[in-house]
Design an enzyme around this catalytic site. Structure first.
Site, PDB file in Angstrom:
ATOM      1  N   HIS A  41      74.508 -11.323  39.169  1.00 40.94           N
ATOM      2  CA  HIS A  41      74.578 -10.461  40.357  1.00 40.94           C
ATOM      3  C   HIS A  41      75.193 -11.130  41.567  1.00 40.94           C
ATOM      4  CE1 HIS A  41      71.908  -7.210  38.790  1.00 40.94           C
ATOM      5  NE2 HIS A  41      71.411  -8.212  38.088  1.00 40.94           N
ATOM      6  N   LYS A  77      71.277  -3.217  55.070  1.00 37.09           N
ATOM      7  CA  LYS A  77      71.299  -4.109  53.909  1.00 37.09           C
ATOM      8  C   LYS A  77      70.678  -5.415  54.365  1.00 37.09           C
ATOM      9  CE  LYS A  77      75.885  -3.501  53.860  1.00 37.09           C
ATOM     10  NZ  LYS A  77      76.336  -3.257  52.478  1.00 37.09           N
ATOM     11  N   ARG A  78      70.458  -6.372  53.434  1.00 35.92           N
ATOM     12  CA  ARG A  78      69.963  -7.667  53.875  1.00 35.92           C
ATOM     13  C   ARG A  78      70.921  -8.250  54.921  1.00 35.92           C
ATOM     14  NH1 ARG A  78      65.295  -9.805  51.254  1.00 35.92           N
ATOM     15  NH2 ARG A  78      65.777 -11.673  52.460  1.00 35.92           N
ATOM     16  N   LYS A 136      77.890 -10.541  54.498  1.00 38.37           N
ATOM     17  CA  LYS A 136      77.933  -9.080  54.673  1.00 38.37           C
ATOM     18  C   LYS A 136      78.523  -8.696  56.031  1.00 38.37           C
ATOM     19  CE  LYS A 136      73.909  -8.413  51.614  1.00 38.37           C
ATOM     20  NZ  LYS A 136      74.332  -7.520  50.508  1.00 38.37           N
ATOM     21  N   THR A 173      75.131  -1.294  46.306  1.00 40.48           N
ATOM     22  CA  THR A 173      74.620  -0.032  45.765  1.00 40.48           C
ATOM     23  C   THR A 173      74.286   0.935  46.896  1.00 40.48           C
ATOM     24  OG1 THR A 173      72.493  -1.157  45.575  1.00 40.48           O
ATOM     25  CG2 THR A 173      73.751  -0.854  43.541  1.00 40.48           C
ATOM     26  N   LYS A 219      74.830   5.221  47.528  1.00 40.15           N
ATOM     27  CA  LYS A 219      73.860   6.195  48.060  1.00 40.15           C
ATOM     28  C   LYS A 219      74.485   6.968  49.226  1.00 40.15           C
ATOM     29  CE  LYS A 219      70.453   2.890  46.649  1.00 40.15           C
ATOM     30  NZ  LYS A 219      69.802   1.630  47.058  1.00 40.15           N
TER      31      LYS A 219
HETATM   32  C1  26W Z   1      67.320 -17.511  43.659  1.00 41.88           C
HETATM   33  C2  26W Z   1      67.422 -16.735  44.911  1.00 41.88           C
HETATM   34  C3  26W Z   1      68.139 -15.452  44.710  1.00 41.88           C
HETATM   35  C4  26W Z   1      67.400 -14.286  44.665  1.00 41.88           C
HETATM   36  C5  26W Z   1      68.052 -13.086  44.465  1.00 41.88           C
HETATM   37  C6  26W Z   1      69.483 -15.433  44.542  1.00 41.88           C
HETATM   38  C7  26W Z   1      70.132 -14.245  44.338  1.00 41.88           C
HETATM   39  C8  26W Z   1      69.415 -13.075  44.291  1.00 41.88           C
HETATM   40  C9  26W Z   1      70.094 -11.767  44.007  1.00 41.88           C
HETATM   41  C10 26W Z   1      71.179 -11.978  42.984  1.00 41.88           C
HETATM   42  C11 26W Z   1      70.586 -11.121  45.247  1.00 41.88           C
HETATM   43  C12 26W Z   1      70.997  -9.688  45.023  1.00 41.88           C
HETATM   44  O1  26W Z   1      70.198  -8.794  45.210  1.00 41.88           O
HETATM   45  N1  26W Z   1      72.274  -9.462  44.667  1.00 41.88           N
HETATM   46  C13 26W Z   1      72.815  -8.118  44.725  1.00 41.88           C
HETATM   47  O2  26W Z   1      72.683  -7.467  43.484  1.00 41.88           O
HETATM   48  C14 26W Z   1      73.086  -6.113  43.588  1.00 41.88           C
HETATM   49  C15 26W Z   1      72.778  -5.441  42.282  1.00 41.88           C
HETATM   50  O3  26W Z   1      73.656  -5.881  41.292  1.00 41.88           O
HETATM   51  C16 26W Z   1      74.550  -6.003  43.977  1.00 41.88           C
HETATM   52  O4  26W Z   1      74.863  -4.653  44.160  1.00 41.88           O
HETATM   53  C17 26W Z   1      74.804  -6.773  45.273  1.00 41.88           C
HETATM   54  O5  26W Z   1      76.185  -6.810  45.547  1.00 41.88           O
HETATM   55  C18 26W Z   1      74.270  -8.193  45.135  1.00 41.88           C
HETATM   56  O6  26W Z   1      74.379  -8.882  46.365  1.00 41.88           O
END
Ligand code: 26W
Length: 826
Positions: free
Chosen positions: A372, A563-564, A569, A671, A675
């Site tokens: 992701h 978003k975060r 971003k 995503t 929406k």
């Molecule tokens: C280890 C710490 C950590 C925790 C969560 C690293 C990375 C994440 C996730 C990968 C962050 C995340 O939510 N990524 C998002 O995933 C969505 C679903 O696929 C995508 O639509 C977003 O672009 C992506 O940033």
């Protein structure tokens, strides 16, 4: 107490009657009085919510049992979605929608003098996720149930979910989210299915009766994993799937030992230690922090879930694992559950006596990994010393996997030590780490990205060596969102208009929504479309006013970025634009300006100082802009606190302009963009993630494109000179002068200098200044388009009509066909 003999409902269907359930109003009455013991003159809203929730849940349980029976009664393949995050949000309204109970529930609540909206507000969001990855998992489960697929979600029942965000003096303050206080009607505890999880200790080696060497985990400190099941209803199809969430608890005999030794306090303290594991969701996405507790959570989830699946397998088929690989598939939601690879090896070898080769063949035929993110700082790496101390047996197995993989490489590509080093699961050096993404790739038969561009970048960049080795493993699955929550539920006005116009099939087959396209040319339809949007805008106006005291104007363009908060971003770019508009207003340069209300929302990771400073900046700029009399009619800026699933349900139906402005190549998919599009917003976006596919679907004339491409960004970085750009562009220069001169916070000079010097830094990874001019120009095109409301509505309709591709039903159908090879349970 209202009418004590509730009127009968037309909506009682056969299965409810068979299950002994009465009409909804009677059931609410019964649960209020007997389940909850609440018999007061005035019905308390909280109790009413709970009685309603239990009444709705009872109706789910009949179907849940049916679905479970079907699952148990077949030898068909099953899929398990392993995820550290499930961002479910609220369950009541979703269940009511899926069970088609809205009318009877509304009638019933009326007799208690309240509305469904008011009752629904009582429910705490299940915020067991950070952002996109967690919400995606929730949309996926919804689609799996809609498609009747035999898919079980496995996650952690965090006692505390994503923190609640408050703003104090412009800054983010985090409050713990104790979402379970007051009980959770949407879960059933299943203590009889508890599993035992090992930590610490050491490996003991020996030789078994057949002379085979073996290893086993000795002297471990164990905790229990207790499952809580949540129902995941399909859309009016009789299917209710399961999300199984694990809670950690102390093992009984451990406490007993301590107790017998007279160590009562020590025993209780040990209990707390065990319960820590599922206590709190780690609130950081996009940067890993290497904390021991997080690794414990990952292993806890994975070991409990795999043991659960193996237990069920043995109950059904005995200890013959020959077909295990073809009848089971584990989808790993990023690398967070990647220890499933060595854990399945361990269970098959140490617990069920399989040899390495058999176990490896099974493991690599049932693991699939979804990536992701491309951000290097988000790639998980665990220190070998921590890993070996916490999970000694797993570390052994990882070393063995690596050794065998290195041997395979040496045979295929002789004499390339540099390549072996690059691809090893363990990066060398004096402080070696396990590369979790590589472990996931080596252990899986499928590796996928989440949008077209993202998958291409994985293949050509991050995982290029692996792509060359195993090109067939790699595939794309562009994300999607469920139209049931993100249109039917959250935007009833639009749902009804669409259904009246083209029928209701789009709710389970979103491609059908393209039938709306011709109505874009129909002026009377456009008028109705706009009326729905204005209705939703007034709801958002109230929502924002209540929470911030700022009043948005109904006629203004609603410009939204939620978003975060993260540098990539580029919320900063959005703020630069707002400051630019403010500057123009102050100078009286307002020709061709359209009234705008800019809303920004999102949480910053608690340890991410720059993201937190961006929130402070947004609030400080908002203060100045919203108090400038000249700007009053033309510009408003708000930072909306505590952005979450239930907030998005109010925000996306009211949004007109969706800001998707990440640095190209950084947002894997996005995503929220989907929406907004579904709800008729137009997108202003860079060619990043799924924006590219959104633009392809809707046509470039209905999308506001700006900025550099991923390839251009890569090139720009080689010789980036933001100060030269600033010196050559009076608009951005004025914006920076305002910022650097302390205009937005005169009492704290220099407070934002980290941000401004970042913008001016030739090594700024997000190249924000490079895209400023093009962003401003695209925003001008937005203004121009908004001036012609008829044309804007036309484009808005076309956006909704083109959103068919972005249903998570389509995404899940592709996972089912192309990765899982799984068929619906009928
Ligand atoms: C280890 C710490 C950590 C925790 C969560 C690293 C990375 C994440 C996730 C990968 C962050 C995340 O939510 N990524 C998002 O995933 C969505 C679903 O696929 C995508 O639509 C977003 O672009 C992506 O940033």
């Amino acid at each position: 107490m209202p009418n004590s003999s509730p009127k009968t409902q037309a909506h009682t269907d056969m299965s409810n009657t068979e299950a002994g359930l009465g009409p909804v109003d009677q059931e609410i009455y019964r649960h209020l009085n007997f389940t909850l013991g609440h018999h007061h003159e005035e019905v308390n809203k909280e109790y009413l919510y709970r009685a309603l929730a239990i009444s709705v849940r009872d109706r789910l349980i009949a179907q849940w049992n049916d679905t479970q029976e079907k699952m148990d009664g077949t030898e068909r393949k099953r899929v398990y979605y392993l995820s550290l995050e499930f961002l479910i949000g609220r369950s009541l309204t979703n269940a009511i929608l899926n069970l088609d109970l809205e009318d009877s529930v509304r009638d019933a609540l009326q007799s208690y003098g309240t509305t469904l909206e008011e009752a629904a507000e009582q429910e705490h969001d299940a915020g067991l996720g950070n952002g996109g990855l967690g919400r995606l998992a929730a949309c996926f489960l919804d689609s799996c149930a809609n498609l009747k697929l035999p898919v079980v979600g496995y996650g952690i029942r965090y006692e505390y979910g994503m923190f609640n965000q408050r703003i104090e003096n412009g800054r983010q303050v985090e409050d713990p989210d104790h979402w379970l206080r007051g009980g959770n009607p949407w879960e059933l505890a299943r203590p009889e299915d508890s599993r035992r999880i090992h930590f610490y200790g050491n490996t003991e080696y020996g030789v078994d009766a057949n002379g085979e060497p073996y290893g086993s985990w000795a002297n471990s400190y164990d905790v229990l994993a207790v499952p809580y099941d949540m129902p995941i209803p399909g859309f009016r199809n009789g299917t209710v799937n399961t999300l199984r969430l694990w809670k950690s608890s102390a093992t009984a005999e451990f406490n007993l030992e301590e107790f017998n030794a007279g160590g009562y306090s020590e025993a209780v303290a040990q209990k707390n230690l065990a319960e820590q594991i599922s206590m709190v969701l780690y609130p950081n996405d996009s940067s890993e922090n290497g904390k021991e507790l997080r690794l414990k959570q990952q292993y806890f989830l994975v070991s409990a879930s795999l043991q659960d699946v193996l237990h069920n397998w043995v109950a059904q088929y005995g200890k013959d694992f020959t077909n295990f690989g073809e009848r089971n598939c584990f989808q790993l939601n990023d690398t967070h559950p990647a220890c499933a690879v060595p854990e399945l090896m361990r269970l098959l070898m140490d617990e069920y006596g399989l040899g390495w080769d058999k176990a490896w063949k099974i493991t690599t035929s049932c693991m699939a990994y979804t990536n992701h993110t491309l951000l290097p700082e988000a790639l998980e790496r665990w220190s070998v010393s921590l890993y070996g101390r916490l999970l000694p047996r797993l570390m052994d197995i990882i070393r063995e996997i690596d050794a065998r993989f290195m041997k395979e490489l040496a045979q295929k590509f002789p004499n390339q030590p540099e390549l072996y080093g690059r691809m090893s699961l363990i990066d060398g050096g004096h402080d070696p780490h396990v590369r979790m993404a590589y472990l996931a790739i080596v252990g899986s038969f499928s590796v996928n990205g989440v949008a077209g561009l993202h998958t291409e970048l994985l293949k050509s960049g991050l995982f290029a060596d692996f792509y060359k080795l195993w090109p067939k493993k790699f595939n794309n699955k562009t994300n999607g969102v469920t139209q049931r929550r993100w249109l039917s539920h959250c935007n009833p006005g639009l749902r009804d208009l669409v259904t009246e116009t083209i029928g209701s099939d789009w709710q389970t087959d979103l491609e059908k929504i393209s039938d709306l396209a011709p109505y874009a040319e129909d002026a009377s339809f456009r008028t109705r479309w706009q009326a729905v949007k204005r209705h939703n805008k007034s709801a958002l106006i109230d929502y924002v006013a209540q929470r911030t005291g700022v009043h948005f104007g109904l006629d203004a363009l609603f410009d939204v970025q939620v978003k975060r908060i993260h540098e990539y971003k580029r919320q900063l770019l959005n703020v630069l634009h707002v400051i630019h508009l403010y500057d123009r207003i102050c100078q009286g340069d307002t020709a061709d300006m359209v009234p705008r209300c800019v809303l920004i929302g999102g949480k910053a990771a608690p340890g991410y100082h720059i993201a937190k400073l961006i929130i402070k900046l947004i609030n400080d700029v908002a203060n100045v802009v919203n108090n400038e009399p000249k700007a009053n009619e033309l510009l408003k800026l708000v930072f909306l606190p505590n952005y979450r699933v239930s907030a998005m349900e109010v925000i996306c139906p009211a949004t007109e302009l969706s800001e998707q402005i990440s640095t190209a190549g950084k947002e894997a998919s996005g995503t929220g963009n989907m929406k907004f599009m579904m709800n008729g917003a137009l997108t202003i976006g860079a060619l990043d993630g799924a924006n590219i596919e959104i633009r392809e679907q809707v046509g470039k004339e209905n999308f506001f494109l700006f900025g550099q491409t991923a390839a251009e960004v890569a090139k720009t970085r080689q010789a980036y000179d933001p100060n030269a750009i600033i010196a050559g562009d009076a608009d951005v220069e004025r914006v920076l002068t305002l910022l650097e001169g302390g205009h937005f916070n005169p009492t704290e000079p220099g407070i934002f200098s980290v941000l401004t010097s970042g913008l001016r830094n030739p090594h700024d990874p997000w190249v924000t200044i490079a895209d400023f001019r093009s962003f401003i120009d695209a925003q001008k095109a937005v203004n121009k388009a908004y001036t012609d409301q008829q044309d804007w509505n036309r484009m808005s309709i076309l956006n909704t009509a083109a959103s068919g591709w972005f249903s998570s039903d389509r995404t899940i159908q592709q996972y089912a066909d192309e990765i899982w090879n799984v068929k619906p349970l009928n």
